[in-house]
Design an enzyme around this catalytic site. Structure first.
Site, PDB file in Angstrom:
ATOM      1  N   ARG A   1       0.876  -1.170   0.000  1.00  0.00           N
ATOM      2  CA  ARG A   1       0.000   0.000   0.000  1.00  0.00           C
ATOM      3  C   ARG A   1       0.909   1.214   0.000  1.00  0.00           C
ATOM      4  O   ARG A   1       1.956   1.223   0.676  1.00  0.00           O
ATOM      5  CB  ARG A   1      -0.882   0.042   1.259  1.00  0.00           C
ATOM      6  CG  ARG A   1      -2.077  -0.900   1.236  1.00  0.00           C
ATOM      7  CD  ARG A   1      -3.120  -0.491   0.203  1.00  0.00           C
ATOM      8  NE  ARG A   1      -4.284  -1.364   0.205  1.00  0.00           N
ATOM      9  CZ  ARG A   1      -4.423  -2.445  -0.561  1.00  0.00           C
ATOM     10  NH1 ARG A   1      -3.470  -2.789  -1.410  1.00  0.00           N
ATOM     11  NH2 ARG A   1      -5.529  -3.173  -0.502  1.00  0.00           N
TER      12      ARG A   1
ATOM     13  N   GLU B   1      -4.055   7.273  -3.997  1.00  0.00           N
ATOM     14  CA  GLU B   1      -4.584   6.821  -5.288  1.00  0.00           C
ATOM     15  C   GLU B   1      -5.955   7.451  -5.544  1.00  0.00           C
ATOM     16  O   GLU B   1      -6.744   7.542  -4.599  1.00  0.00           O
ATOM     17  CB  GLU B   1      -4.707   5.300  -5.284  1.00  0.00           C
ATOM     18  CG  GLU B   1      -3.362   4.615  -5.193  1.00  0.00           C
ATOM     19  CD  GLU B   1      -3.474   3.100  -5.064  1.00  0.00           C
ATOM     20  OE1 GLU B   1      -4.555   2.534  -5.302  1.00  0.00           O
ATOM     21  OE2 GLU B   1      -2.460   2.485  -4.709  1.00  0.00           O
TER      22      GLU B   1
ATOM     23  N   HIS C   1      -1.786   0.345  -9.706  1.00  0.00           N
ATOM     24  CA  HIS C   1      -2.392  -0.653  -8.799  1.00  0.00           C
ATOM     25  C   HIS C   1      -3.011  -1.817  -9.592  1.00  0.00           C
ATOM     26  O   HIS C   1      -4.230  -1.986  -9.628  1.00  0.00           O
ATOM     27  CB  HIS C   1      -3.441   0.031  -7.898  1.00  0.00           C
ATOM     28  CG  HIS C   1      -3.675  -0.747  -6.626  1.00  0.00           C
ATOM     29  ND1 HIS C   1      -4.005  -0.159  -5.438  1.00  0.00           N
ATOM     30  CD2 HIS C   1      -3.624  -2.072  -6.362  1.00  0.00           C
ATOM     31  CE1 HIS C   1      -4.150  -1.083  -4.496  1.00  0.00           C
ATOM     32  NE2 HIS C   1      -3.920  -2.256  -5.046  1.00  0.00           N
TER      33      HIS C   1
HETATM   34  O1  LIG Z   1      -4.499  -4.402  -3.619  1.00  0.00           O
HETATM   35  C1  LIG Z   1      -5.058  -5.437  -3.759  1.00  0.00           C
HETATM   36  C2  LIG Z   1      -5.538  -6.238  -2.667  1.00  0.00           C
HETATM   37  O2  LIG Z   1      -5.466  -5.774  -1.523  1.00  0.00           O
HETATM   38  O3  LIG Z   1      -5.999  -7.354  -2.905  1.00  0.00           O
END
Ligand SMILES: O=CC(=O)O
Length: 358
Positions: free
Chosen positions: A272, A301, A319
């Protein structure tokens, strides 16, 4: 456990794009309901008007944050009192305030999707490691501008073979990445909240946080954005920052940590964005401390720090760690499986670790 009487209601927030068969099959067990809201204010009003009363379980995706905002105390205060389960379709569940869920009476149990995401995310992670080590971004951009490798050509990259990869966070994705990185000849060390068993670590050396920082040629961030013991502070409708300094992983990599790293280190993040202080990364890239970076996740984001956008030494992916049809299908099926098990036996298949003892 629910076996007689009217079907329990399951609310669907976000899309089921791939696992329609599993979703339809769930319809034999539950009444599948949707929200008509297009934003948080409307969703809250819908809850207050009792339109979602009777909902026992929620299926939610990361994208549903646009419809409801974060699942925080404010939302939990208006969600129907019948709610017992939230099945989150993602590995990272930082959009859900698990502590507020546990504090509700009776608690709302939360599940996430481990395992199913590991391969696809570790693949992107390896792509970013290779792309950042080889500094492909510079040449690829120049080529699209009709300048072949560019003038001047980018500096020579580095081979992964023989390099030390420091994995911060040795969960499913970290362990999967380890295997892939070893196939490229990298030596893997790791730091984790707990040292893993020999079987789990499979030869990766456990080191302290500081040792990982100071000895890695490539630092890979594979730890969750930990939301225990702190409060959400909304920044945009998509993102949050975490305000308490206690036990959280927000900005675990910042100015002081970059200073401890090797000169010319490569930094990669598929976890993250907020586990790293993006402004500090921009500074470390500009100063040359960090040779290059590979990022799939960002602090706010979909906003990207301008210092990352303008830096040719950063390879950026919007992402897309789990962005494959196979993985999306597996994640959706896993999430639906959590709801099915909750309805059938009163337990989630993969409760989040914070609620393991609930
Ligand atoms: O970012 C993607 C997830 O958390 O699965």
């Amino acid at each position: 456990m629910i076996s007689t009487g009217p079907k329990p209601k399951v609310l669907h927030l976000g899309n089921v794009d791939h696992a329609q068969a599993a979703w339809s099959a769930l319809g034999e067990l539950a009444e599948l309901v949707e929200s008509a809201a297009s934003n948080r204010a409307e969703f809250i009003q819908e809850c207050k008007d009792g339109k979602l009363d009777g909902v026992v379980a929620i299926y939610r995706t990361i994208g549903s944050v646009v419809q409801t905002g974060l699942v925080d105390e404010e939302l939990l205060n208006v969600l129907p009192s019948s709610l017992r389960y939230i099945a989150h379709c993602g590995a990272g569940y930082d959009q859900v305030d698990v502590h507020a869920c546990s504090a509700r009476n009776p608690p709302v149990r939360v599940s996430n999707v481990p395992t199913a995401v590991d391969d696809a995310t570790a693949d992107v992670n390896m792509f970013l490691i290779l792309g950042a080590l080889r500094n492909f971004n510079t040449g690829m951009n120049a080529l699209r501008e009709g300048k072949w490798r560019g003038q001047p050509a980018p500096p020579l990259g580095h081979d992964p073979r023989g390099k030390v990869l420091g994995i911060l966070g040795m969960g499913g994705i970290g362990r999967n990445l380890k295997k892939k990185a070893e196939a490229f000849g990298m030596k893997v060390i790791y730091h984790n909240r707990r040292k893993l068993s020999d079987e789990m670590s499979a030869g990766a050396q456990y080191v302290s946080f500081d040792e990982l920082l100071s000895t890695s040629d490539v630092v890979s961030l594979n730890l969750p954005l930990n939301v225990s013991d702190f409060h959400f502070q909304k920044k945009t409708k998509y993102t949050l920052t975490l305000t308490s300094l206690k036990k959280n992983t927000r900005h675990i990599i910042g100015k002081a940590e970059f200073a401890k790293m090797k000169d010319g280190v490569v930094v990669v993040n598929t976890a993250r964005g907020a586990v790293m202080d993006e402004a500090a990364l921009v500074h470390a890239l500009d100063s040359g401390k960090v040779f290059s970076a590979g990022l799939d996740v960002f602090e706010e984001e979909p906003r990207i720090h301008p210092g990352l956008l303008s830096n040719q030494n950063v390879i950026l992916v919007p992402h897309m760690g789990t962005w494959t049809s196979e993985t999306m299908l597996a994640m959706e099926e896993w999430t639906i499986g959590n709801i099915r098990m909750a309805l059938e036996v009163g337990k989630l298949k993969s409760p989040v670790p914070e609620q393991a003892d609930l």
